[in-house]
Design a protein around this motif. Structure first.
Motif, PDB file in Angstrom:
ATOM      1  N   VAL A   1       0.787  -1.116   0.018  1.00 50.25           N
ATOM      2  CA  VAL A   1      -0.120  -0.062   0.074  1.00 50.25           C
ATOM      3  C   VAL A   1       0.855   1.163   0.050  1.00 50.25           C
ATOM      4  N   LEU A   2       1.969   1.137   0.789  1.00 50.81           N
ATOM      5  CA  LEU A   2       2.810   2.468   0.909  1.00 50.81           C
ATOM      6  C   LEU A   2       3.408   2.668  -0.536  1.00 50.81           C
ATOM      7  N   LEU A   3       3.815   1.484  -1.022  1.00 53.88           N
ATOM      8  CA  LEU A   3       4.603   1.556  -2.482  1.00 53.88           C
ATOM      9  C   LEU A   3       3.631   2.386  -3.400  1.00 53.88           C
ATOM     10  N   PHE A   4       2.406   1.858  -3.408  1.00 55.59           N
ATOM     11  CA  PHE A   4       1.475   2.325  -4.584  1.00 55.59           C
ATOM     12  C   PHE A   4       1.317   4.060  -4.051  1.00 55.59           C
ATOM     13  N   GLN A   5       1.034   4.326  -3.018  1.00 54.75           N
ATOM     14  CA  GLN A   5       1.148   5.608  -2.538  1.00 54.75           C
ATOM     15  C   GLN A   5       2.232   6.545  -2.851  1.00 54.75           C
TER      16      GLN A   5
END
Length: 623
Positions: free
Chosen positions: A152-156
């Protein structure tokens, strides 16, 4: 140089040195430490930094540019491809859902759609620094919660690109440049031509980063001048930021794209190591400047609004993340770790909200309240995770045990293993490979089901319960092994086993020397510290690679571990006297080094059995 500017820099540095270590010691993280330091020295508390602190703010914003360049360096295409399903599934769902819900709430509250969308995009981000640090400190990066949180953080991080590109399009009025502020070269061009020039600039960044920069870095590296390579690294970031600023885009966008382009470069790690100190320092200054800019007068005038925004966004993001976790079939405990860990608003929202202020999308008053709510959500997150670990997860585990009865144990073995994660499964496989079957107990139902699919016979249940140990054949078994990584659970296990099954020889896992001291209070003899054997084995390999005789080094490794165990038993008696403990530690280290040096200088006798633990104990006592 202006003495006022130097005074500001000195104040910032002193505040950081005082506040950040205190924040980390309290488990709050360095980001919150910087924010608190900025608040304390800002105009609304002590007043050391006044309105002229904006000079530092403009300088420190370059830390965000460097941060995004380094984030881009981490996004290798192969790594993204491996995680594509989770990134695009969980990450895209979280960002778009949060953005739309927040924007919808903004519209219902009377905010215009441009401002609502800008706030939604800002609030969709979570704090990478806080989330990853919390997962790392709790040893959860490799769990389902850790892997999904990272996705999720990577997509953010990827979503930063369209967010920064969209924000200028939301501006309500054309931005009038203040005196001294550089204007974009596209300001007087038609819209279609502006878009064409921006596309050309982005293609230029790709071409330069892909074909020209590696050649330049290769030439610079041949000079063997570290400072010149550092200058070249800074030039890449400054140059791309300047080019995107020139065409009216965010400098952070340009540096991010440059990082992605250079992610597969052979100079990637060198670039990271050269820029990391600059990034850390400037980013710390940025967070402090943000803390100093929080308008507490607005907060005191609108305490209800601040509380509503803070609690509302945490609850909303946690519910969205929890729903995503359910779709991913995460257990409730793992799901809560991810949901609460990412429920705060991230540090990137400081950047986007500052940008919205410059674009006049939001009023200064609303921007100030939103800035304060960001810092508050970040401050609350460590507290929420602490409550989750101490109270919610133990309660869920208890309810889970009540909902699912313990498995019927259909075998009786001489060895019982409690806990079958990475440590326990390695041990169990080794024993089974040598013809020893063990009765395996684990309280994580998800792990039990997974291990059964992998061919292990694992029984669900809480090993601290006497009735479960009875059914596992503890009365007739010979050895009880605890491979559980929870120190508190291990202490409880020892108490239960010693009280009810004195026939069992206890072998127990320990994270470090200090946990071992607690176990020694229960007279546990066989304690296995997690990193001792691994560290010594690596040391043995180092000595062998350096030309030492393999057998002599192997003996030295065994001797070192035995001497270290004997030393720990001695130091255990002094653990409450710090002065004596330090003094004896120094003496023990010197004695161990002397003994090992003597052992290496002796001619080895290949016929003896010094590798036998009892013989080594005897040898250690004689020395």
């Amino acid at each position: 140089m202006d003495t006022g500017f130097l005074f500001q820099v000195a104040v910032y540095m002193i505040a950081a040195i005082v506040c950040v270590p205190l924040a980390k010691k309290l488990g709050m993280g360095s980001v919150l430490g910087y924010l608190v330091a900025g608040v304390l020295i800002g105009p609304f508390v002590t007043g050391f930094i006044g309105s002229e602190g904006q000079d530092i703010m403009h300088f420190a914003e370059f830390g965000v540019v460097m941060m995004l360049f380094l984030v881009g360096l981490e996004l290798e295409p192969s790594r993204l491809w491996e995680m594509k399903k989770t990134i695009m599934g969980a990450g895209l769902t979280q960002v778009t859902s949060t953005m739309l819900f927040v924007a919808g709430i903004g519209l219902l509250l009377g905010l215009h759609w441009q401002g609502s969308l800008a706030v939604g995009m800002s609030f969709a981000m979570s704090s990478t620094a806080i989330a990853l640090q919390s997962l790392k400190e709790s040893d959860r990066l490799s769990t389902h919660a850790g892997k999904n949180s990272f996705s999720v953080l990577l997509f953010q991080d990827i979503a930063i690109i369209p967010i920064l590109a969209l924000l200028p399009l939301l501006a309500l009025n054309p931005v009038v440049n203040t005196p001294g502020e550089e204007a974009s070269i596209l300001e007087w061009l038609p819209g279609w031509l502006q878009g064409l020039v921006i596309l050309i600039a982005l293609l230029a960044i790709f071409f330069i980063g892909r074909f020209i920069v590696p050649v330049i870095l290769r030439l610079v590296s041949k000079t063997n001048l570290r400072e010149l390579f550092t200058a070249a690294s800074l030039l890449i970031v400054v140059g791309t930021a300047f080019l995107t600023t020139l065409v009216g885009l965010s400098p952070a966008l340009g540096s991010f794209l440059a990082g992605v382009i250079l992610a597969n470069s052979p100079f990637r790690h060198e670039l990271e190591s050269d820029l990391e100190p600059f990034k850390g320092l400037l980013l710390g200054l940025f967070f402090m400047a943000v803390g100093a800019s929080i308008n507490f007068n607005l907060i005191l005038d609108n305490p209800v609004s601040l509380a509503e925004i803070t609690l509302g966004i945490i609850v909303l993001k946690a519910l969205i993340l929890f729903t995503i976790g359910r779709i991913l079939r995460m257990s409730t405990a793992q799901n809560l770790v991810m949901s609460l860990g990412l429920a705060q608003i991230g540090e990137f929202a400081f950047v986007t909200l500052s940008f919205t202020g410059q674009l006049r999308i939001l009023t200064p008053e609303l921007t100030g309240i939103l800035m304060a709510s960001i810092a508050t959500t970040m401050a609350i997150t460590p507290l929420l995770l602490l409550i989750n670990d101490r109270f919610i997860i133990p309660l869920l585990i208890k309810e889970k045990k009540d909902d699912r009865p313990d498995d019927v144990i259909e075998e009786k073995n001489k060895v019982i293993i409690a806990g079958f994660s990475h440590f326990g499964s390695t041990l169990g496989r080794f024993l089974r490979a040598n013809g020893i079957n063990a009765t395996i107990l684990d309280y994580d139902s998800d792990r039990v089901e997974l291990l059964r699919k992998m061919g292990f016979r694992v029984y669900y249940g809480d090993a601290t319960r006497k009735d479960l140990l009875d059914s596992a054949g503890a009365a007739d078994a010979e050895i009880f092994i605890s491979a559980i990584d929870s120190h508190d659970t291990n202490l409880k296990l020892v108490e239960v086993v010693q009280k009810n099954f004195p026939n069992l020889e206890i072998l127990i896992r320990s994270r470090n020397r200090y946990d071992a001291y607690d176990l020694m209070q229960f007279n546990v003899k066989k304690i296995y510290r997690e990193n001792l054997d691994t560290s010594v084995r690596m040391g043995v390999d180092v000595l062998t690679l350096l030309g030492k005789r393999a057998y002599a080094v192997y003996r030295a490794g065994l001797q070192f571990m035995k001497y270290d165990e004997a030393s720990m038993n001695m130091l255990y008696k002094l653990k409450h006297d710090e002065r004596m403990y330090i003094s004896e530690t120094r003496r023990q280290i010197k004695m161990q080094e002397d003994l090992l040096e003597n052992d290496l200088n002796q001619k080895p006798n290949l016929d003896d059995h010094a590798w036998d633990s009892e013989e080594l104990k005897k040898g250690a006592k004689e020395k």
